[in-house]
Motif scaffolding. Structure first.
Motif, PDB file in Angstrom:
ATOM      1  N   GLY A  92       0.803  -1.217   0.000  1.00 32.10           N
ATOM      2  CA  GLY A  92       0.000   0.000   0.000  1.00 32.10           C
ATOM      3  C   GLY A  92       0.835   1.266   0.000  1.00 32.10           C
ATOM      4  O   GLY A  92       0.299   2.362   0.183  1.00 32.10           O
ATOM      5  N   ILE A  93       2.142   1.129  -0.202  1.00 29.89           N
ATOM      6  CA  ILE A  93       3.039   2.292  -0.231  1.00 29.89           C
ATOM      7  C   ILE A  93       3.183   2.772  -1.666  1.00 29.89           C
ATOM      8  O   ILE A  93       3.429   1.972  -2.578  1.00 29.89           O
ATOM      9  N   VAL A  94       3.027   4.065  -1.875  1.00 28.29           N
ATOM     10  CA  VAL A  94       3.214   4.623  -3.211  1.00 28.29           C
ATOM     11  C   VAL A  94       4.708   4.826  -3.441  1.00 28.29           C
ATOM     12  O   VAL A  94       5.368   5.583  -2.726  1.00 28.29           O
ATOM     13  N   LEU A  95       5.246   4.129  -4.423  1.00 23.18           N
ATOM     14  CA  LEU A  95       6.668   4.193  -4.736  1.00 23.18           C
ATOM     15  C   LEU A  95       6.879   5.079  -5.955  1.00 23.18           C
ATOM     16  O   LEU A  95       6.227   4.897  -6.981  1.00 23.18           O
ATOM     17  N   GLY A 102      20.407   8.636 -16.850  1.00 24.27           N
ATOM     18  CA  GLY A 102      20.147   7.339 -17.464  1.00 24.27           C
ATOM     19  C   GLY A 102      19.925   6.199 -16.499  1.00 24.27           C
ATOM     20  O   GLY A 102      19.817   5.040 -16.913  1.00 24.27           O
ATOM     21  N   LYS A 103      19.830   6.508 -15.191  1.00 25.58           N
ATOM     22  CA  LYS A 103      19.664   5.465 -14.181  1.00 25.58           C
ATOM     23  C   LYS A 103      18.443   5.760 -13.315  1.00 25.58           C
ATOM     24  O   LYS A 103      18.217   6.893 -12.910  1.00 25.58           O
ATOM     25  N   TRP A 104      17.658   4.713 -13.039  1.00 26.91           N
ATOM     26  CA  TRP A 104      16.467   4.881 -12.215  1.00 26.91           C
ATOM     27  C   TRP A 104      16.836   4.901 -10.733  1.00 26.91           C
ATOM     28  O   TRP A 104      17.618   4.068 -10.267  1.00 26.91           O
ATOM     29  N   ILE A 105      16.263   5.869 -10.009  1.00 29.43           N
ATOM     30  CA  ILE A 105      16.486   5.966  -8.568  1.00 29.43           C
ATOM     31  C   ILE A 105      15.140   6.043  -7.851  1.00 29.43           C
ATOM     32  O   ILE A 105      14.124   6.433  -8.434  1.00 29.43           O
ATOM     33  N   TYR A 106      15.156   5.648  -6.588  1.00 34.56           N
ATOM     34  CA  TYR A 106      13.970   5.723  -5.739  1.00 34.56           C
ATOM     35  C   TYR A 106      13.911   7.125  -5.160  1.00 34.56           C
ATOM     36  O   TYR A 106      14.818   7.556  -4.437  1.00 34.56           O
ATOM     37  N   SER A 107      12.860   7.853  -5.462  1.00 35.20           N
ATOM     38  CA  SER A 107      12.786   9.278  -5.122  1.00 35.20           C
ATOM     39  C   SER A 107      12.864   9.538  -3.624  1.00 35.20           C
ATOM     40  O   SER A 107      13.446  10.539  -3.194  1.00 35.20           O
ATOM     41  N   ASP A 108      12.295   8.645  -2.801  1.00 40.40           N
ATOM     42  CA  ASP A 108      12.258   8.878  -1.352  1.00 40.40           C
ATOM     43  C   ASP A 108      13.581   8.553  -0.661  1.00 40.40           C
ATOM     44  O   ASP A 108      13.804   8.985   0.480  1.00 40.40           O
ATOM     45  N   ASP A 109      14.440   7.792  -1.307  1.00 43.13           N
ATOM     46  CA  ASP A 109      15.740   7.468  -0.713  1.00 43.13           C
ATOM     47  C   ASP A 109      16.713   7.137  -1.846  1.00 43.13           C
ATOM     48  O   ASP A 109      16.781   6.005  -2.314  1.00 43.13           O
ATOM     49  N   THR A 110      17.462   8.127  -2.245  1.00 42.21           N
ATOM     50  CA  THR A 110      18.356   7.965  -3.393  1.00 42.21           C
ATOM     51  C   THR A 110      19.556   7.069  -3.080  1.00 42.21           C
ATOM     52  O   THR A 110      20.320   6.725  -3.986  1.00 42.21           O
ATOM     53  N   ASP A 111      19.729   6.693  -1.806  1.00 39.46           N
ATOM     54  CA  ASP A 111      20.842   5.804  -1.443  1.00 39.46           C
ATOM     55  C   ASP A 111      20.552   4.349  -1.789  1.00 39.46           C
ATOM     56  O   ASP A 111      21.466   3.522  -1.850  1.00 39.46           O
ATOM     57  N   PHE A 112      19.268   4.025  -1.998  1.00 35.93           N
ATOM     58  CA  PHE A 112      18.919   2.659  -2.371  1.00 35.93           C
ATOM     59  C   PHE A 112      19.475   2.348  -3.760  1.00 35.93           C
ATOM     60  O   PHE A 112      19.351   3.150  -4.678  1.00 35.93           O
ATOM     61  N   ASN A 148      -9.788   9.145  -4.581  1.00 33.49           N
ATOM     62  CA  ASN A 148      -8.945   8.504  -3.565  1.00 33.49           C
ATOM     63  C   ASN A 148      -8.463   7.103  -3.971  1.00 33.49           C
ATOM     64  O   ASN A 148      -7.842   6.415  -3.174  1.00 33.49           O
ATOM     65  N   SER A 149      -8.747   6.697  -5.182  1.00 38.38           N
ATOM     66  CA  SER A 149      -8.344   5.368  -5.644  1.00 38.38           C
ATOM     67  C   SER A 149      -6.825   5.275  -5.790  1.00 38.38           C
ATOM     68  O   SER A 149      -6.127   6.295  -5.883  1.00 38.38           O
ATOM     69  N   LYS A 150      -6.340   4.052  -5.827  1.00 42.84           N
ATOM     70  CA  LYS A 150      -4.922   3.839  -6.111  1.00 42.84           C
ATOM     71  C   LYS A 150      -4.613   4.366  -7.507  1.00 42.84           C
ATOM     72  O   LYS A 150      -5.424   4.212  -8.428  1.00 42.84           O
ATOM     73  N   THR A 151      -3.454   4.990  -7.662  1.00 40.49           N
ATOM     74  CA  THR A 151      -3.113   5.572  -8.962  1.00 40.49           C
ATOM     75  C   THR A 151      -1.687   5.213  -9.388  1.00 40.49           C
ATOM     76  O   THR A 151      -0.794   5.067  -8.556  1.00 40.49           O
ATOM     77  N   PHE A 152      -1.541   5.076 -10.694  1.00 44.47           N
ATOM     78  CA  PHE A 152      -0.229   5.027 -11.334  1.00 44.47           C
ATOM     79  C   PHE A 152      -0.024   6.368 -12.019  1.00 44.47           C
ATOM     80  O   PHE A 152      -0.979   6.933 -12.571  1.00 44.47           O
ATOM     81  N   THR A 153       1.170   6.888 -12.003  1.00 45.03           N
ATOM     82  CA  THR A 153       1.475   8.087 -12.786  1.00 45.03           C
ATOM     83  C   THR A 153       2.686   7.807 -13.667  1.00 45.03           C
ATOM     84  O   THR A 153       3.631   7.129 -13.258  1.00 45.03           O
ATOM     85  N   ILE A 154       2.623   8.312 -14.882  1.00 41.11           N
ATOM     86  CA  ILE A 154       3.716   8.153 -15.834  1.00 41.11           C
ATOM     87  C   ILE A 154       3.977   9.527 -16.443  1.00 41.11           C
ATOM     88  O   ILE A 154       3.061  10.149 -16.992  1.00 41.11           O
ATOM     89  N   TYR A 199       4.108  -6.062  -6.758  1.00 44.08           N
ATOM     90  CA  TYR A 199       5.512  -5.835  -6.407  1.00 44.08           C
ATOM     91  C   TYR A 199       5.574  -5.130  -5.049  1.00 44.08           C
ATOM     92  O   TYR A 199       4.659  -4.400  -4.663  1.00 44.08           O
ATOM     93  N   ALA A 200       6.683  -5.345  -4.334  1.00 47.81           N
ATOM     94  CA  ALA A 200       6.928  -4.634  -3.074  1.00 47.81           C
ATOM     95  C   ALA A 200       8.276  -3.928  -3.164  1.00 47.81           C
ATOM     96  O   ALA A 200       9.104  -4.260  -4.013  1.00 47.81           O
ATOM     97  N   ILE A 201       8.488  -2.951  -2.307  1.00 45.31           N
ATOM     98  CA  ILE A 201       9.732  -2.174  -2.359  1.00 45.31           C
ATOM     99  C   ILE A 201      10.951  -3.082  -2.245  1.00 45.31           C
ATOM    100  O   ILE A 201      11.982  -2.863  -2.910  1.00 45.31           O
ATOM    101  N   GLN A 202      10.863  -4.154  -1.434  1.00 46.42           N
ATOM    102  CA  GLN A 202      12.020  -5.028  -1.278  1.00 46.42           C
ATOM    103  C   GLN A 202      12.360  -5.773  -2.574  1.00 46.42           C
ATOM    104  O   GLN A 202      13.501  -6.216  -2.760  1.00 46.42           O
ATOM    105  N   ASP A 203      11.373  -5.905  -3.462  1.00 43.87           N
ATOM    106  CA  ASP A 203      11.637  -6.558  -4.754  1.00 43.87           C
ATOM    107  C   ASP A 203      12.469  -5.670  -5.682  1.00 43.87           C
ATOM    108  O   ASP A 203      13.060  -6.172  -6.647  1.00 43.87           O
ATOM    109  N   LEU A 204      12.496  -4.386  -5.391  1.00 42.40           N
ATOM    110  CA  LEU A 204      13.139  -3.429  -6.295  1.00 42.40           C
ATOM    111  C   LEU A 204      14.547  -3.038  -5.874  1.00 42.40           C
ATOM    112  O   LEU A 204      15.271  -2.386  -6.621  1.00 42.40           O
ATOM    113  N   ILE A 205      14.931  -3.439  -4.664  1.00 44.01           N
ATOM    114  CA  ILE A 205      16.266  -3.082  -4.166  1.00 44.01           C
ATOM    115  C   ILE A 205      17.283  -4.109  -4.644  1.00 44.01           C
ATOM    116  O   ILE A 205      17.075  -5.321  -4.498  1.00 44.01           O
TER     117      ILE A 205
END
Length: 207
Positions: A92-95, A102-112, A148-154, A199-205
């Motif tokens: 339920g966390i919006v990632l 040219g590299k994808w980073i996690y906006s909330d924690d760029t150290d990941f 208030n629904s779940k959303t994807f943004t691109i 997917y969960a955040i741990q799947d992306l690290i």
């Protein structure tokens, strides 16, 4: 008589040696079997289930991302043109992610350190969205869709943003979605789009 005992001792010694060799070969074969089923840690795919050695849930989602979606194509964007995107994960966390140099980073924690291949799989889902049915003059709330629904943004590099509101847990089992908060037209997805939310955040690290 002495020759008889010597011959008997030799036979016993040879028998014991043969048993030792058989046991040794049995141990070697057993080790081979174990390593064939569960390769040494350094050779395993880090995403595999640590207990069974089978592909993880995330790997299965990656594979499904390449399946052809059903129905009419509603959204298509080249993955190389995507600048940032966000989606709700299985917790339920919006990632949110953005591309820098040219590299994808996690906006909330760029150290990941983010698994770039997995991001590519997620974009397979988000950049090519289809529908098997659409409902016009609809009331979004009848389909579990509102502000208030779940959303994807691109978002692309020009700053243009597509917002997808989704209800992937409807009572009838269908996946409903709307675009850019227009809940008067409801689209029904064939099922592929709902995988993104598994997917969960741990799947992306990157481990």
């Amino acid at each position: 008589m002495e020759a008889f005992f010597k011959s008997k001792k030799l036979k016993i010694a040879l028998l014991i040696l043969a048993l030792i060799i058989i046991c040794f070969l049995g141990i070697i074969y057993r080790i081979y079997q174990v390593n064939s089923t569960n390769p040494p840690l350094g050779l395993k795919n880090p995403d595999d289930d640590p207990v069974t050695g089978n592909p993880s849930h995330a790997e299965k989602l990656d594979k499904k991302s390449t399946d052809k979606d059903k129905g009419d194509q509603i959204i298509f964007m080249e993955k190389d043109e995507v600048y940032s995107f966000s989606f709700p994960d299985s917790n339920g966390i919006v990632l949110g992610f953005e591309k820098i140099d040219g590299k994808w980073i996690y906006s909330d924690d760029t150290d990941f350190e983010i698994n770039q291949d997995r991001i590519d799989s997620i974009l397979n889902y988000l950049c090519d969205i289809h529908c098997v049915e659409y409902i016009e003059d609809a009331n979004g709330e009848d389909y579990g869709l509102d502000q208030n629904s779940k959303t994807f943004t691109i978002q692309d590099s020009a700053g243009d943003t597509i917002i997808v509101s989704i209800n992937n847990d409807s009572e009838d089992g269908k996946i409903y979605y709307a675009l850019n908060y227009d809940f008067s037209t409801i689209y029904v997805n064939g099922g592929k789009l709902g995988n993104v939310c598994e997917y969960a955040i741990q799947d992306l690290i990157q481990l």
